[in-house]
Each structure stands twice: as C-alpha cells, then as structure tokens.
Design a protein around this motif. Structure first.
Motif, short mmCIF file in Angstrom:
data_model
loop_
_atom_site.label_atom_id
_atom_site.label_comp_id
_atom_site.label_asym_id
_atom_site.label_seq_id
_atom_site.Cartn_x
_atom_site.Cartn_y
_atom_site.Cartn_z
N ASN A 1 -27.97 11.06 -49.91
CA ASN A 1 -28.17 9.64 -50.05
C ASN A 1 -27.65 9.24 -51.43
O ASN A 1 -28.34 9.42 -52.42
CB ASN A 1 -29.66 9.35 -49.89
CG ASN A 1 -29.98 7.91 -50.10
OD1 ASN A 1 -29.11 7.06 -49.95
ND2 ASN A 1 -31.20 7.63 -50.46
N ILE B 1 -32.32 18.01 -52.82
CA ILE B 1 -30.91 17.61 -52.68
C ILE B 1 -30.78 16.70 -51.47
O ILE B 1 -31.31 17.00 -50.40
CB ILE B 1 -30.00 18.85 -52.49
CG1 ILE B 1 -29.90 19.59 -53.81
CG2 ILE B 1 -28.62 18.45 -52.00
CD1 ILE B 1 -29.00 20.78 -53.78
N ASP B 2 -30.13 15.59 -51.66
CA ASP B 2 -29.96 14.71 -50.52
C ASP B 2 -28.55 14.15 -50.50
O ASP B 2 -27.82 14.21 -51.48
CB ASP B 2 -30.98 13.58 -50.52
CG ASP B 2 -31.04 12.88 -51.83
OD1 ASP B 2 -29.99 12.40 -52.25
OD2 ASP B 2 -32.12 12.82 -52.44
N GLU C 1 -24.18 1.67 -53.49
CA GLU C 1 -25.47 1.23 -52.97
C GLU C 1 -25.70 1.49 -51.48
O GLU C 1 -26.80 1.79 -51.06
CB GLU C 1 -25.68 -0.25 -53.28
CG GLU C 1 -27.16 -0.60 -53.31
CD GLU C 1 -27.39 -2.07 -53.55
OE1 GLU C 1 -26.52 -2.71 -54.14
OE2 GLU C 1 -28.46 -2.55 -53.14
N LYS D 1 -29.52 -0.51 -42.96
CA LYS D 1 -29.44 0.85 -43.53
C LYS D 1 -29.07 1.87 -42.47
O LYS D 1 -28.31 2.79 -42.71
CB LYS D 1 -30.79 1.23 -44.15
CG LYS D 1 -31.10 0.48 -45.40
CD LYS D 1 -31.20 1.40 -46.57
CE LYS D 1 -31.10 0.60 -47.84
NZ LYS D 1 -31.13 1.41 -49.02
N ILE D 2 -29.67 1.68 -41.28
CA ILE D 2 -29.37 2.60 -40.18
C ILE D 2 -27.88 2.51 -39.84
O ILE D 2 -27.21 3.52 -39.65
CB ILE D 2 -30.23 2.26 -38.94
CG1 ILE D 2 -31.71 2.45 -39.27
CG2 ILE D 2 -29.83 3.12 -37.75
CD1 ILE D 2 -32.65 1.85 -38.22
N PHE E 1 -37.92 0.34 -40.45
CA PHE E 1 -36.65 0.63 -41.09
C PHE E 1 -35.77 -0.60 -41.13
O PHE E 1 -35.90 -1.48 -40.30
CB PHE E 1 -35.90 1.72 -40.32
CG PHE E 1 -36.56 3.05 -40.34
CD1 PHE E 1 -36.77 3.70 -41.52
CD2 PHE E 1 -36.98 3.64 -39.16
CE1 PHE E 1 -37.39 4.93 -41.55
CE2 PHE E 1 -37.59 4.87 -39.17
CZ PHE E 1 -37.79 5.51 -40.37
N SER E 2 -34.85 -0.60 -42.08
CA SER E 2 -33.87 -1.68 -42.13
C SER E 2 -32.72 -1.30 -41.21
O SER E 2 -32.13 -0.23 -41.36
CB SER E 2 -33.41 -1.85 -43.58
OG SER E 2 -32.09 -2.27 -43.61
N GLN F 1 -27.02 16.71 -42.24
CA GLN F 1 -27.58 17.75 -41.37
C GLN F 1 -26.99 17.71 -39.97
O GLN F 1 -26.67 18.74 -39.39
CB GLN F 1 -29.11 17.61 -41.28
CG GLN F 1 -29.85 18.18 -42.45
CD GLN F 1 -30.18 17.14 -43.49
OE1 GLN F 1 -29.41 16.21 -43.73
NE2 GLN F 1 -31.34 17.25 -44.12
N GLU G 1 -27.10 6.49 -52.98
CA GLU G 1 -27.31 5.07 -53.28
C GLU G 1 -27.08 4.75 -54.75
O GLU G 1 -26.72 3.64 -55.09
CB GLU G 1 -28.73 4.67 -52.91
CG GLU G 1 -28.87 4.32 -51.45
CD GLU G 1 -30.28 3.90 -51.11
OE1 GLU G 1 -31.20 4.37 -51.79
OE2 GLU G 1 -30.44 3.12 -50.17
N LYS G 2 -27.34 5.77 -55.60
CA LYS G 2 -27.20 5.50 -57.03
C LYS G 2 -25.73 5.31 -57.39
O LYS G 2 -25.40 4.63 -58.34
CB LYS G 2 -27.78 6.68 -57.82
CG LYS G 2 -29.29 6.75 -57.75
CD LYS G 2 -29.79 8.06 -58.34
CE LYS G 2 -31.12 8.42 -57.75
NZ LYS G 2 -31.49 9.80 -58.03
N ASN H 1 -25.79 4.15 -42.50
CA ASN H 1 -25.96 5.60 -42.40
C ASN H 1 -25.09 6.16 -41.27
O ASN H 1 -24.38 7.15 -41.46
CB ASN H 1 -27.44 5.91 -42.17
CG ASN H 1 -27.72 7.39 -42.17
OD1 ASN H 1 -27.71 8.03 -41.14
ND2 ASN H 1 -27.95 7.94 -43.35
N THR I 1 -24.96 6.24 -47.56
CA THR I 1 -25.90 7.29 -47.16
C THR I 1 -25.32 7.97 -45.94
O THR I 1 -24.64 7.33 -45.14
CB THR I 1 -27.26 6.70 -46.75
OG1 THR I 1 -27.10 5.99 -45.53
CG2 THR I 1 -27.84 5.80 -47.80
#
Lengths: 170, 280
Positions: free
Chosen positions: A30, A27-28, A36, A138-139, A134-135, A43, A32-33, A142, A39
């Motif tokens: 994220n 389970i996440d 896009e 994306k960070i 890492f991109s 936690q 994205e699906k 997030n 995220t």
C-alpha cells in the motif's frame, strides 16, 4: 548433489515464504505515502501466478493458512482472505486444466476474471456480515493497480522461475 | 457441443476436488472450512472469542518480530543522518534548554493556578489520575488500503477495554476497537469507520468522520456554517468516552482536518482508562 537439492528446495519455497512474509510482516504493498491512490493486492498476483505455473510449490493448505494470518494482521473477520485466495486458486487450477499453453495475455485476462470474482466475494461478505465499511473508490483503485501491475510481476516471476526453479509450463 | 460441456465439467470438478502430490486438501474442502471459520468469527460464541484473542496475541507478536528488519534499516539510515547533525543540534538544544529553564517557573505557577481553577469548577478532568493512563508500544502498523488501525502491546491484562480513547502527547489518536489478553487494536481517526463528536474553536459541534485518506472530515456542522482554515478541533466528550477538550487537529483550506498526530508515525501511545468506558 545434496547441496544442490537443498538450494533447489530453498528456491522452490521462495514464493511460499514470500507469501507468508507478506501476510505476517508489516511490509505492505500500500504505497499511499508515495502516491495517494496507489494500492495493490500483491498476494493474489503471487498466488495466481504460481498456482497457474507451478501449483506444487504453492500448496492449498499453506495459502489457506496465509489467508488466516492476513486476516488477523489486517483486522478482517477470520477466513475472509482465505476464501478470496481460494477463489484465485480455483480459477488458476481451472485455467491450468483447460489450457495447453498460456501466454501473458491469456494469463492477464483470466487473472482479471479471477480477481473480479474473488473481490466480489470478499467485499460482499464483509459488507453483509461485518460492521466494517469500505470506500468503493479505494476498492476500485486497488483492483485497477493490481490488474495493471500483473504483467510486470508476471515477467519477474517468470524470470525467477526460469532462473531458479526451471520451466515446466502447462 | 456436448464434448465441450464435458470438458468444462471435468476441468471444473478437477479444479474444485483435485488432490494429490503437494495438494493435501481440495479447494472445495478448504472453501467450506474458511466459510465455517468466517461465520464462527462473525457470530462469535463464548468459545470463539477467547480463541480469536489468543490467535491475535500470538500472530501480533510474530508480526512484530518478523517486521524487525523493516524497522531496523530505516532506523539505521535515520541514525546516520542524525549523527551528522549532532553538533548543530547540540547548539540549538542548549539555547532551547536555557529558554525552557526560564519558562519552567512560569509553567509551575500556571499549573498550580490551573489546578486550583479546576478544583473550583469540579471538572472530571481533575479527578483523573495518572493510574488511569497506560503507556503502550505500537506493535504493528500495517498500512492497509481499507482499514487504518494499529496494534498496541497492552490488552485486557492491563485493564484496557473496548472503546477507550488513545492519545499521543495528549493529542487524540483513536480508540480501542478490539482487545486481547496481551494486545489491542486501535482504530485511527482517519479510518472510514471512525466517528467521534468534536467541538470547534467557536463552539460549533460536529462529527469527525474518517475518510480513509490521511485527513478526516467534519460532518453534521450547524447549517450555514462555513469552515475556514486554522480552526482548532477538540473532542467534545459528548459520547462520554473521549475527554472533553482533547485536541484533535486543525482545519485546512479544503475543509478537512489536519490531525495533530500523523497516524503513520506512531511508535508509543497512551490509553486513557476512562471510568465511563469501564462501567459500560
């Protein structure tokens, strides 16, 4: 009486069990699906809230182990998530020690500070000491979504706390 | 002013060193422990590597078990909907079987012809046999925002080594980046850290780079090369790891590559125990 005590214990362990389950299962958070760029790091929201509100149900040792498990599942160098979570604990405990009463706004602001430091440490160590890259976009996404979903989870956790654990704010 | 500084230092020290009650360990001691573990893992010695591999194996198995409910419920939903369509599908499949029966003879003839031609060319591909192919089940497919990888249930015990190519239905999926005794991690083609040499339909060479999103991109194309839609992309095998000609994907209108295999829908993959990787 004993039955009530067991039920209380189960409710008290809920956040910690959720943390372990999130770290060890597929389970996440994220999504994205679905969208896009969506995220979020659920936690750290979970850890920060409960360390701030009820540190006795989120023991440091458990959070440390959950971080190690997360590293194994995600393929990060061992100890990096633990470090990131421990920074959240440190900030949460500091804010708890310094403040008499907290509001959603103050928690949100201090969470932002904690997340910045935690993520800086996380990505600095990974960038300098591992071969992973890492991109930055994306960070950024997030962190953005983690920050902006914090109040929603704050309210949900607060409802859980009031309904099942009992309020005992700082 | 000094009172405020005292408050700060007390709260700071307390946050770092506080123990008691449920807290059996102070934050500071755990930070040191985490740092030690981190550096031991990064600058791994002969001792830490097998320990990490053992921990990986155990955690991956537990993750697989813990994720069973998340796999079970979507599967039930799919099964119910597919059960509804079963009659329709049966008709369609019967027609397909008839069609394929007629094609089968053609395929056998072409396969024989292909073998003979490969014999003439003495390609490496012909020398590979089925014992070099390992079928593996995907244990964990955790969709991380940063790393695109899967964990498979075959490891060094079945002869899997770091770098081996991974395919699904003969389409390239990624390569093995971490091996344990009973499991391995496969870096998918769309991961930001993935780089593989490819060749395009018209013979142009390029590097397929993961972008972190669903579609990887092509880099280092020949100067003035214009990417158009629907160009097939194959592994060039120039690195000596991937089998030359393994299909990867097709270019789209954005100039990215649509992979033939959806990296989010993997349940079984095959690992090609390439001899060149073994010798490395």
């Amino acid at each position: 009486m004993a039955k009530i005590s067991i039920i209380n214990k189960i409710f008290n362990s809920g956040p910690l069990l959720l943390l372990y389950y999130l770290c060890i299962s597929e389970i996440d958070t994220n999504l994205e699906k679905v969208f896009e760029i969506f995220t979020l790091n659920f936690q750290i929201i979970l850890i920060y809230f409960w360390v701030l509100k009820r540190p006795e149900i989120m023991a440091n040792g458990h959070i440390f182990v959950a971080g190690l498990i997360n590293d194994v599942v995600m393929g990060f160098p061992l100890g990096i998530s633990s470090l990131s979570y421990l920074i959240m604990i440190f900030f949460g405990t500091y804010v708890r020690n310094k403040s008499v009463n907290t509001t959603i706004a103050s928690d949100w602001f201090t969470f932002f500070m904690a997340m910045i430091f935690s993520n800086i440490l996380f990505f600095t160590l990974i960038n300098n000491f591992s071969e992973l890259s890492f991109s930055f976009a994306k960070i950024g996404y997030n962190m953005f979504f983690t920050l902006f979903t914090f109040p929603i989870f704050w309210l949900l956790f607060n409802i859980y706390q009031i309904s099942f654990i009992g309020s005992r704010d700082a | 002013m000094s009172v405020s500084r005292d408050d700060f230092s007390i709260a700071f020290r307390s946050a770092l060193l506080q123990r008691g009650g449920a807290q059996k360990f102070s934050v500071l001691s755990l930070i040191f422990l985490a740092l030690i573990i981190f550096f031991l893992d990064i600058y791994g010695t002969k001792f830490t590597k097998p320990v990490r591999a053992f921990i990986n194996d155990v955690v991956y198995r537990v993750t697989y078990l813990a994720s069973a409910p998340t796999r079970f419920f979507p599967q039930v939903g799919q099964n119910i909907s597919s059960f509804m369509d079963v009659r329709e599908e049966n008709k369609r499949l019967k027609a397909l079987v008839e069609k394929y029966e007629s094609l089968k003879l053609n395929v056998e003839f072409l396969a024989d012809e292909n073998k003979n031609l490969q014999k003439i060319l003495e390609t490496e591909y012909f020398n590979q046999n089925l014992s070099n192919i390992v079928l593996a089940k995907v244990l964990v497919d955790k969709n991380s925002p940063f790393l695109k990888s899967i964990i498979i249930n075959k490891g060094t015990r079945t002869g899997i080594l770091k770098g081996m190519p991974v395919t699904k239905d003969n389409y390239l999926v990624g390569r093995v980046v971490e091996t344990n005794y009973l499991s391995s991690r496969v870096l998918l083609l769309n991961d930001l850290n993935s780089r593989i040499p490819v060749t395009l339909d018209q013979g142009a060479q390029a590097i397929l780079s993961g972008s972190g999103s669903k579609n990887p991109i092509l880099e280092y194309l020949p100067e003035d090369y214009e990417i158009i839609e629907d160009i097939n992309v194959f592994a060039s095998g120039k690195d000596g790891i991937f089998t030359p000609g393994t299909p990867v994907g097709k270019t789209n209108e954005k100039g990215e590559v649509d992979l033939f295999v959806d990296p989010n829908q993997l349940s079984f993959v095959t690992v090609n125990k390439n001899t060149q990787v073994q010798s490395k």
